[in-house]
Design an enzyme around this catalytic site. Structure first.
Site, PDB file in Angstrom:
ATOM      1  N   GLU A 285      41.269  37.124  53.047  1.00 44.00           N
ATOM      2  CA  GLU A 285      42.265  37.880  52.276  1.00 44.00           C
ATOM      3  C   GLU A 285      43.144  36.951  51.445  1.00 44.00           C
ATOM      4  O   GLU A 285      43.479  37.246  50.297  1.00 44.00           O
ATOM      5  CB  GLU A 285      43.150  38.698  53.222  1.00 44.00           C
ATOM      6  CG  GLU A 285      42.389  39.801  53.942  1.00 44.00           C
ATOM      7  CD  GLU A 285      43.219  40.361  55.093  1.00 44.00           C
ATOM      8  OE1 GLU A 285      44.069  41.217  54.838  1.00 44.00           O
ATOM      9  OE2 GLU A 285      43.020  39.919  56.241  1.00 44.00           O
TER      10      GLU A 285
ATOM     11  N   ASN B 142      41.962  39.783  62.477  1.00 40.23           N
ATOM     12  CA  ASN B 142      42.072  39.980  61.023  1.00 40.23           C
ATOM     13  C   ASN B 142      41.435  38.835  60.234  1.00 40.23           C
ATOM     14  O   ASN B 142      41.611  37.669  60.587  1.00 40.23           O
ATOM     15  CB  ASN B 142      43.544  40.100  60.622  1.00 40.23           C
ATOM     16  CG  ASN B 142      44.215  41.323  61.236  1.00 40.23           C
ATOM     17  OD1 ASN B 142      43.569  42.360  61.414  1.00 40.23           O
ATOM     18  ND2 ASN B 142      45.485  41.197  61.569  1.00 40.23           N
TER      19      ASN B 142
ATOM     20  N   THR C 237      25.627  49.827  44.453  1.00 41.64           N
ATOM     21  CA  THR C 237      26.291  49.874  43.145  1.00 41.64           C
ATOM     22  C   THR C 237      27.344  50.963  43.298  1.00 41.64           C
ATOM     23  O   THR C 237      27.134  51.936  44.035  1.00 41.64           O
ATOM     24  CB  THR C 237      25.323  50.235  41.988  1.00 41.64           C
ATOM     25  OG1 THR C 237      24.824  51.553  42.203  1.00 41.64           O
ATOM     26  CG2 THR C 237      24.142  49.267  41.908  1.00 41.64           C
ATOM     27  N   HIS C 238      28.477  50.792  42.648  1.00 34.09           N
ATOM     28  CA  HIS C 238      29.625  51.709  42.815  1.00 34.09           C
ATOM     29  C   HIS C 238      30.040  51.795  44.288  1.00 34.09           C
ATOM     30  O   HIS C 238      30.608  52.803  44.712  1.00 34.09           O
ATOM     31  CB  HIS C 238      29.311  53.124  42.308  1.00 34.09           C
ATOM     32  CG  HIS C 238      28.677  53.157  40.951  1.00 34.09           C
ATOM     33  ND1 HIS C 238      29.388  53.320  39.793  1.00 34.09           N
ATOM     34  CD2 HIS C 238      27.374  53.015  40.569  1.00 34.09           C
ATOM     35  CE1 HIS C 238      28.564  53.293  38.752  1.00 34.09           C
ATOM     36  NE2 HIS C 238      27.338  53.104  39.204  1.00 34.09           N
TER      37      HIS C 238
ATOM     38  N   LYS D 198      43.626  43.628  67.452  1.00 30.69           N
ATOM     39  CA  LYS D 198      43.295  43.212  66.088  1.00 30.69           C
ATOM     40  C   LYS D 198      42.714  41.814  65.984  1.00 30.69           C
ATOM     41  O   LYS D 198      43.127  40.899  66.687  1.00 30.69           O
ATOM     42  CB  LYS D 198      44.544  43.282  65.183  1.00 30.69           C
ATOM     43  CG  LYS D 198      45.066  44.663  64.900  1.00 30.69           C
ATOM     44  CD  LYS D 198      44.097  45.551  64.121  1.00 30.69           C
ATOM     45  CE  LYS D 198      43.917  45.110  62.686  1.00 30.69           C
ATOM     46  NZ  LYS D 198      45.139  45.324  61.877  1.00 30.69           N
TER      47      LYS D 198
ATOM     48  N   ASN E  10      54.263   8.917  26.525  1.00 26.61           N
ATOM     49  CA  ASN E  10      53.379  10.004  26.081  1.00 26.61           C
ATOM     50  C   ASN E  10      51.903   9.691  26.327  1.00 26.61           C
ATOM     51  O   ASN E  10      51.152  10.549  26.778  1.00 26.61           O
ATOM     52  CB  ASN E  10      53.626  10.307  24.599  1.00 26.61           C
ATOM     53  CG  ASN E  10      55.031  10.827  24.367  1.00 26.61           C
ATOM     54  OD1 ASN E  10      55.739  11.147  25.321  1.00 26.61           O
ATOM     55  ND2 ASN E  10      55.458  10.893  23.115  1.00 26.61           N
TER      56      ASN E  10
ATOM     57  N   SER F 286      47.281  40.164  65.527  1.00 24.64           N
ATOM     58  CA  SER F 286      48.449  40.948  65.116  1.00 24.64           C
ATOM     59  C   SER F 286      49.553  40.762  66.148  1.00 24.64           C
ATOM     60  O   SER F 286      49.285  40.618  67.338  1.00 24.64           O
ATOM     61  CB  SER F 286      48.055  42.427  65.036  1.00 24.64           C
ATOM     62  OG  SER F 286      49.188  43.250  65.232  1.00 24.64           O
TER      63      SER F 286
HETATM   64  N1  ARG Z   1      57.680  13.460  32.397  1.00 27.08           N
HETATM   65  C1  ARG Z   1      57.153  13.570  31.078  1.00 27.08           C
HETATM   66  C2  ARG Z   1      56.074  14.647  31.084  1.00 27.08           C
HETATM   67  O1  ARG Z   1      55.564  14.892  32.084  1.00 27.08           O
HETATM   68  C3  ARG Z   1      56.518  12.279  30.646  1.00 27.08           C
HETATM   69  C4  ARG Z   1      56.428  12.140  29.148  1.00 27.08           C
HETATM   70  C5  ARG Z   1      57.781  12.024  28.587  1.00 27.08           C
HETATM   71  N2  ARG Z   1      57.769  11.773  27.197  1.00 27.08           N
HETATM   72  C6  ARG Z   1      58.832  11.983  26.421  1.00 27.08           C
HETATM   73  N3  ARG Z   1      58.680  11.745  25.167  1.00 27.08           N
HETATM   74  N4  ARG Z   1      59.962  12.463  26.889  1.00 27.08           N
HETATM   75  O2  ARG Z   1      55.790  15.258  30.077  1.00 27.08           O
END
Ligand code: ARG
Length: 481
Positions: A289, A284, A154-155, A282, A109, A276
């Site tokens: 775009e 383009n 404008t517009h 053409k 995490n 094209s």
């Molecule tokens: N692949 C996970 C993500 O991108 C990584 C973190 C995973 N953590 C866990 N507690 N499963 O979120």
């Protein structure tokens, strides 16, 4: 065997494996993942959490893994779910069970949060650099068009004449704010989440400030639950990116319009247009775009992440894995748009004659006739009325204001004199708008000088910042240990 296999009695269902894996896209952050691990293990050594000989083995192993990935000798595996576990597996294959010590005092995490901070701070810097190149190209075109009078709208109706350089400077100003927004958001990206653990911090005596210093972060997340839950930094990036795309899209819309036969104000270089398959004549403006079209996906990515975050309980939830693809896609989309628009603007041919002629064939000097009458002491509201009637007369007679004889002019107001012709001349009209921020040449020159100054400041910010964040330069972070 999964890295987390101990608690399980059955292999993972194959569809679950595929459904939950992020390796197909998060492998883009493999360098960041290795750099983060190098800093982490160096810190574990420095704090005496791992013995130095093991730290050295892990550092050497990580560098081997890096070389193998660079040489294309690695196939990332869905079975190992994500870039973090793939690299840890590779490390263990490389150096044996000691590799399993790398994850001490760390969770995926805080690891994934670190990888994204490292990734985004580098990519945002690159995008700011590209935006600065585009701003420079627009400034150069503006400086070359200080005598190019065109109708301002404008517009989408002819309104008042302006300099083409002035019109371009409006985009220079938008880009300035876009770059400032990205630079400001960058401050909040350059904060270290590592050391937060899964959510509650860690029992090991780690030194987060040491890691921050190794990785050149300007600060550390103070609350670990926040560190692993925060995705504001991605939202901020995507929202600055959305506004930037909005501005590019408006510019592109004008490029498309101006290069149409109806306008013929500019001609885009052949190298930046396409043809094209059926209509041989053409040419383009596809790039313009597509930039306009791709704006939608960037907005979509912003709404996507905002929706993912809404109502998520703290701390990490797997939903948050959905934060990455929109971020990668936005980086790539902006990169492509900015990198192409710069040479397109540089090579764009401006049809000065045609723009000036357009102004000669419209009523965009009507406000100036009213202003002229005001200088002769007629209240503006009455002057507006007088000029309105003169315009109506011209339309009936198939004439423009400057085609009227003095005698015709005076039928609308006796206040009008022979000096009216000079007053309504396109150059006079433009250069009369001398108040600060106006389209008069002297004002546009001031704007150009001011924005060139801002561009110099951006360049020095880029120089200072790039010394900090190059991933390559951080690969040796572990070496001093
Ligand atoms: N692949 C996970 C993500 O991108 C990584 C973190 C995973 N953590 C866990 N507690 N499963 O979120």
């Amino acid at each position: 065997m999964k890295l987390w296999g101990g608690r399980f009695t059955k292999p993972t269902n194959q569809l679950v494996e595929e459904y939950t894996a992020s390796i197909s896209f998060d492998q883009q952050m493999w360098r960041q993942d290795i750099v983060g691990s190098l800093a982490h293990v160096a810190m574990l050594g420095k704090c005496g959490i791992l013995p130095m000989d093991e730290v050295k083995q892990i550092i050497a192993g990580l560098k081997k893994v890096k070389e193998k990935i660079e040489r294309g000798q690695v196939t990332f595996q869905v079975a190992h779910e994500d870039v973090h576990m793939n690299i840890e597996k590779l490390l263990i294959e490389e150096i044996g069970p000691i590799g399993g010590k790398l994850h001490t005092g760390r969770s995926r995490n805080d690891q994934v949060a670190l990888d994204m901070h490292l990734y985004l701070r580098e990519k945002m810097l690159e995008l700011i650099q590209l935006a600065a190149y585009l701003q420079n190209a627009l400034l150069d075109q503006a400086a070359n068009n200080l005598d190019t009078v065109m109708p301002g709208y404008t517009h989408l109706q002819r309104a008042q004449p302006v300099l083409f350089g002035y019109h371009l400077m409006a985009y220079v100003s938008m880009l300035q704010r876009d770059m400032e927004r990205l630079q400001d958001a960058w401050k909040r990206v350059n904060v270290l989440p590592l050391g937060a653990g899964a959510l509650a911090g860690t029992t090991f005596p780690i030194d987060r400030e040491f890691v921050a210093e190794l990785l050149q972060f300007d600060g550390v997340y103070l609350n670990s639950m926040d560190a692993v839950s925060d995705r504001d930094f991605i939202v901020e990036f995507l929202s600055a990116a959305s506004l930037l795309m909005a501005h590019l899209s408006r510019l592109c819309e004008e490029l498309v319009m101006w290069s149409s036969q109806e306008f013929s104000f500019i001609e885009l270089d052949d190298a930046f247009c396409t043809g094209s398959s059926i209509m041989p004549q053409k040419k383009n403006p596809d790039v313009a775009e597509l930039v306009r079209g791709k704006t939608g996906r960037v907005y979509g990515n912003l709404i996507g992440i905002l929706t993912v975050l809404k109502g998520l309980p703290l701390a990490y939830n797997k939903d948050m894995q959905e934060d990455k693809e929109g971020m990668f896609d936005t980086v790539a989309t902006l990169h492509g748009a900015l990198a192409l628009l710069t040479p397109m603007i540089e090579t764009m041919q401006v049809n000065k004659q045609r723009m000036r002629q357009a102004v000669a064939e419209d009523f965009s000097n009507a406000t100036d006739l009213a202003d002229y009458l005001v200088t002769k002491n007629l209240p503006f509201r009455q002057a507006h009325e007088v000029v309105g009637r003169a315009v109506l007369y011209c339309i009936e007679q198939k004439k423009y204001l400057l085609d009227l004889s003095l005698e015709e002019f005076q039928r609308f107001s006796p206040l009008i004199d022979a000096d009216v012709y000079q007053a309504l001349d396109a150059d006079t009209v433009v250069n009369a708008r001398k108040a600060m921020g106006g389209t008069a040449r002297e004002q546009v020159e001031k704007q150009i000088t001011a924005y060139r100054g801002f561009l110099e400041q951006t360049k020095s910010w880029i120089n200072q910042t790039s010394q900090k964040v190059s991933i390559e330069s951080l690969v040796d972070v572990g070496s001093p240990v």
